[in-house]
Design a protein around this motif. Structure first.
Motif, PDB file in Angstrom:
ATOM      1  N   ASN A   1      87.071  16.183  46.863  1.00  0.00           N
ATOM      2  CA  ASN A   1      85.870  16.970  46.608  1.00  0.00           C
ATOM      3  C   ASN A   1      84.684  16.021  46.463  1.00  0.00           C
ATOM      4  O   ASN A   1      84.861  14.812  46.409  1.00  0.00           O
ATOM      5  CB  ASN A   1      86.038  17.804  45.335  1.00  0.00           C
ATOM      6  N   ARG A   2      83.518  16.560  46.336  1.00  0.00           N
ATOM      7  CA  ARG A   2      82.337  15.710  46.193  1.00  0.00           C
ATOM      8  C   ARG A   2      82.372  14.861  44.930  1.00  0.00           C
ATOM      9  O   ARG A   2      81.979  13.712  44.948  1.00  0.00           O
ATOM     10  CB  ARG A   2      81.068  16.554  46.182  1.00  0.00           C
ATOM     11  N   SER A   3      82.825  15.422  43.840  1.00  0.00           N
ATOM     12  CA  SER A   3      82.751  14.690  42.577  1.00  0.00           C
ATOM     13  C   SER A   3      84.086  14.131  42.088  1.00  0.00           C
ATOM     14  O   SER A   3      84.102  13.333  41.169  1.00  0.00           O
ATOM     15  CB  SER A   3      82.144  15.582  41.489  1.00  0.00           C
ATOM     16  N   TYR A   4      85.198  14.534  42.697  1.00  0.00           N
ATOM     17  CA  TYR A   4      86.499  14.011  42.277  1.00  0.00           C
ATOM     18  C   TYR A   4      87.535  14.182  43.379  1.00  0.00           C
ATOM     19  O   TYR A   4      87.324  14.905  44.346  1.00  0.00           O
ATOM     20  CB  TYR A   4      86.987  14.662  40.976  1.00  0.00           C
ATOM     21  N   PHE A   5      88.659  13.504  43.186  1.00  0.00           N
ATOM     22  CA  PHE A   5      89.782  13.517  44.119  1.00  0.00           C
ATOM     23  C   PHE A   5      90.936  14.221  43.420  1.00  0.00           C
ATOM     24  O   PHE A   5      91.365  13.796  42.349  1.00  0.00           O
ATOM     25  CB  PHE A   5      90.129  12.056  44.437  1.00  0.00           C
ATOM     26  N   ASN A   6      91.418  15.332  43.975  1.00  0.00           N
ATOM     27  CA  ASN A   6      92.505  16.127  43.375  1.00  0.00           C
ATOM     28  C   ASN A   6      93.860  15.661  43.865  1.00  0.00           C
ATOM     29  O   ASN A   6      94.029  15.398  45.050  1.00  0.00           O
ATOM     30  CB  ASN A   6      92.383  17.599  43.800  1.00  0.00           C
ATOM     31  N   VAL A   7      94.830  15.646  42.966  1.00  0.00           N
ATOM     32  CA  VAL A   7      96.228  15.427  43.321  1.00  0.00           C
ATOM     33  C   VAL A   7      96.942  16.731  42.984  1.00  0.00           C
ATOM     34  O   VAL A   7      96.885  17.199  41.837  1.00  0.00           O
ATOM     35  CB  VAL A   7      96.854  14.252  42.533  1.00  0.00           C
ATOM     36  N   LEU A   8      97.587  17.339  44.001  1.00  0.00           N
ATOM     37  CA  LEU A   8      98.180  18.662  43.857  1.00  0.00           C
ATOM     38  C   LEU A   8      99.685  18.627  44.096  1.00  0.00           C
ATOM     39  O   LEU A   8     100.180  17.802  44.864  1.00  0.00           O
ATOM     40  CB  LEU A   8      97.577  19.629  44.872  1.00  0.00           C
ATOM     41  N   LEU A   9     100.370  19.564  43.480  1.00  0.00           N
ATOM     42  CA  LEU A   9     101.778  19.773  43.765  1.00  0.00           C
ATOM     43  C   LEU A   9     101.896  20.988  44.676  1.00  0.00           C
ATOM     44  O   LEU A   9     101.255  22.024  44.422  1.00  0.00           O
ATOM     45  CB  LEU A   9     102.555  19.999  42.461  1.00  0.00           C
ATOM     46  N   ASP A  10     102.661  20.872  45.746  1.00  0.00           N
ATOM     47  CA  ASP A  10     102.930  21.964  46.689  1.00  0.00           C
ATOM     48  C   ASP A  10     101.677  22.513  47.366  1.00  0.00           C
ATOM     49  O   ASP A  10     101.618  23.683  47.717  1.00  0.00           O
ATOM     50  CB  ASP A  10     103.690  23.105  45.989  1.00  0.00           C
ATOM     51  N   ASP A  11     100.670  21.672  47.521  1.00  0.00           N
ATOM     52  CA  ASP A  11      99.410  22.065  48.163  1.00  0.00           C
ATOM     53  C   ASP A  11      98.805  23.319  47.534  1.00  0.00           C
ATOM     54  O   ASP A  11      98.227  24.161  48.213  1.00  0.00           O
ATOM     55  CB  ASP A  11      99.615  22.271  49.669  1.00  0.00           C
ATOM     56  N   ASN A  12      98.947  23.429  46.221  1.00  0.00           N
ATOM     57  CA  ASN A  12      98.462  24.589  45.477  1.00  0.00           C
ATOM     58  C   ASN A  12      97.395  24.123  44.496  1.00  0.00           C
ATOM     59  O   ASN A  12      97.683  23.368  43.574  1.00  0.00           O
ATOM     60  CB  ASN A  12      99.639  25.239  44.739  1.00  0.00           C
ATOM     61  N   ILE A  13      96.170  24.575  44.670  1.00  0.00           N
ATOM     62  CA  ILE A  13      95.056  24.149  43.822  1.00  0.00           C
ATOM     63  C   ILE A  13      95.275  24.522  42.356  1.00  0.00           C
ATOM     64  O   ILE A  13      94.745  23.878  41.458  1.00  0.00           O
ATOM     65  CB  ILE A  13      93.702  24.690  44.353  1.00  0.00           C
ATOM     66  N   ARG A  14      96.094  25.537  42.111  1.00  0.00           N
ATOM     67  CA  ARG A  14      96.401  25.915  40.728  1.00  0.00           C
ATOM     68  C   ARG A  14      97.395  24.948  40.085  1.00  0.00           C
ATOM     69  O   ARG A  14      97.591  24.983  38.876  1.00  0.00           O
ATOM     70  CB  ARG A  14      96.950  27.328  40.669  1.00  0.00           C
ATOM     71  N   LYS A  15      98.021  24.099  40.906  1.00  0.00           N
ATOM     72  CA  LYS A  15      98.976  23.110  40.408  1.00  0.00           C
ATOM     73  C   LYS A  15      98.400  21.699  40.523  1.00  0.00           C
ATOM     74  O   LYS A  15      99.047  20.775  40.974  1.00  0.00           O
ATOM     75  CB  LYS A  15     100.285  23.190  41.197  1.00  0.00           C
ATOM     76  N   TRP A  16      97.132  21.539  40.102  1.00  0.00           N
ATOM     77  CA  TRP A  16      96.559  20.200  40.171  1.00  0.00           C
ATOM     78  C   TRP A  16      97.127  19.357  39.034  1.00  0.00           C
ATOM     79  O   TRP A  16      97.231  19.796  37.907  1.00  0.00           O
ATOM     80  CB  TRP A  16      95.037  20.226  40.205  1.00  0.00           C
ATOM     81  N   ILE A  17      97.546  18.171  39.394  1.00  0.00           N
ATOM     82  CA  ILE A  17      98.180  17.254  38.451  1.00  0.00           C
ATOM     83  C   ILE A  17      97.125  16.406  37.759  1.00  0.00           C
ATOM     84  O   ILE A  17      97.106  16.292  36.544  1.00  0.00           O
ATOM     85  CB  ILE A  17      99.197  16.361  39.193  1.00  0.00           C
ATOM     86  N   CYS A  18      96.256  15.824  38.562  1.00  0.00           N
ATOM     87  CA  CYS A  18      95.173  15.031  37.995  1.00  0.00           C
ATOM     88  C   CYS A  18      93.998  15.003  38.948  1.00  0.00           C
ATOM     89  O   CYS A  18      94.123  15.343  40.124  1.00  0.00           O
ATOM     90  CB  CYS A  18      95.640  13.610  37.660  1.00  0.00           C
ATOM     91  N   ARG A  19      92.874  14.623  38.389  1.00  0.00           N
ATOM     92  CA  ARG A  19      91.647  14.456  39.154  1.00  0.00           C
ATOM     93  C   ARG A  19      91.152  13.052  38.894  1.00  0.00           C
ATOM     94  O   ARG A  19      91.179  12.577  37.764  1.00  0.00           O
ATOM     95  CB  ARG A  19      90.591  15.474  38.722  1.00  0.00           C
ATOM     96  N   LEU A  20      90.689  12.419  39.949  1.00  0.00           N
ATOM     97  CA  LEU A  20      90.195  11.055  39.833  1.00  0.00           C
ATOM     98  C   LEU A  20      88.741  11.019  40.258  1.00  0.00           C
ATOM     99  O   LEU A  20      88.395  11.520  41.328  1.00  0.00           O
ATOM    100  CB  LEU A  20      91.032  10.126  40.707  1.00  0.00           C
ATOM    101  N   GLY A  21      87.913  10.453  39.413  1.00  0.00           N
ATOM    102  CA  GLY A  21      86.489  10.342  39.710  1.00  0.00           C
ATOM    103  C   GLY A  21      86.106   8.894  39.913  1.00  0.00           C
ATOM    104  O   GLY A  21      86.355   8.057  39.045  1.00  0.00           O
TER     105      GLY A  21
END
Length: 105
Positions: free
Chosen positions: A44-64
């Protein structure tokens, strides 16, 4: 990606996919408990999402990494945000990252 060149080494082109050292590190951390094919990323513009099963509701962490305030935010009950100095610092939170991912398994 919106990541500063001095913070992460160059990406590696593998076929149609662009693999970064950050993605490789996160897959190595999570592979102790999960198949690497279950780990996905969204930039994303402000952070990098790490997801499980390509499901945005299962985001593990965000890296800025887009500012001088570099951080990792865990999707735990407190939405813990941890300041990091380099990508290598992510390894220090391996257990926390795995525990967050386990809640979605």
């Amino acid at each position: 990606m919106l990541v500063a060149d001095e913070f992460l080494p160059q990406s590696i082109q593998m076929g149609a996919c662009l693999i970064t050292p950050l993605q490789t590190l996160l897959k190595l951390i999570l592979r102790e408990e999960f198949e690497p094919t279950r780990i996905y990323y969204r930039d994303n513009r402000s952070y990098f999402n790490v997801l499980l099963d390509d499901n945005i509701r299962k985001w593990i962490c965000r890296l800025g990494f887009n500012s001088s305030n570099k951080y990792i935010q865990l999707n735990d009950e407190m939405k813990t945000s941890i300041k990091i100095e380099s990508v290598n610092d992510i390894q220090n939170y391996k257990n926390e990252i795995i525990n967050v991912a386990k809640q979605f398994a």
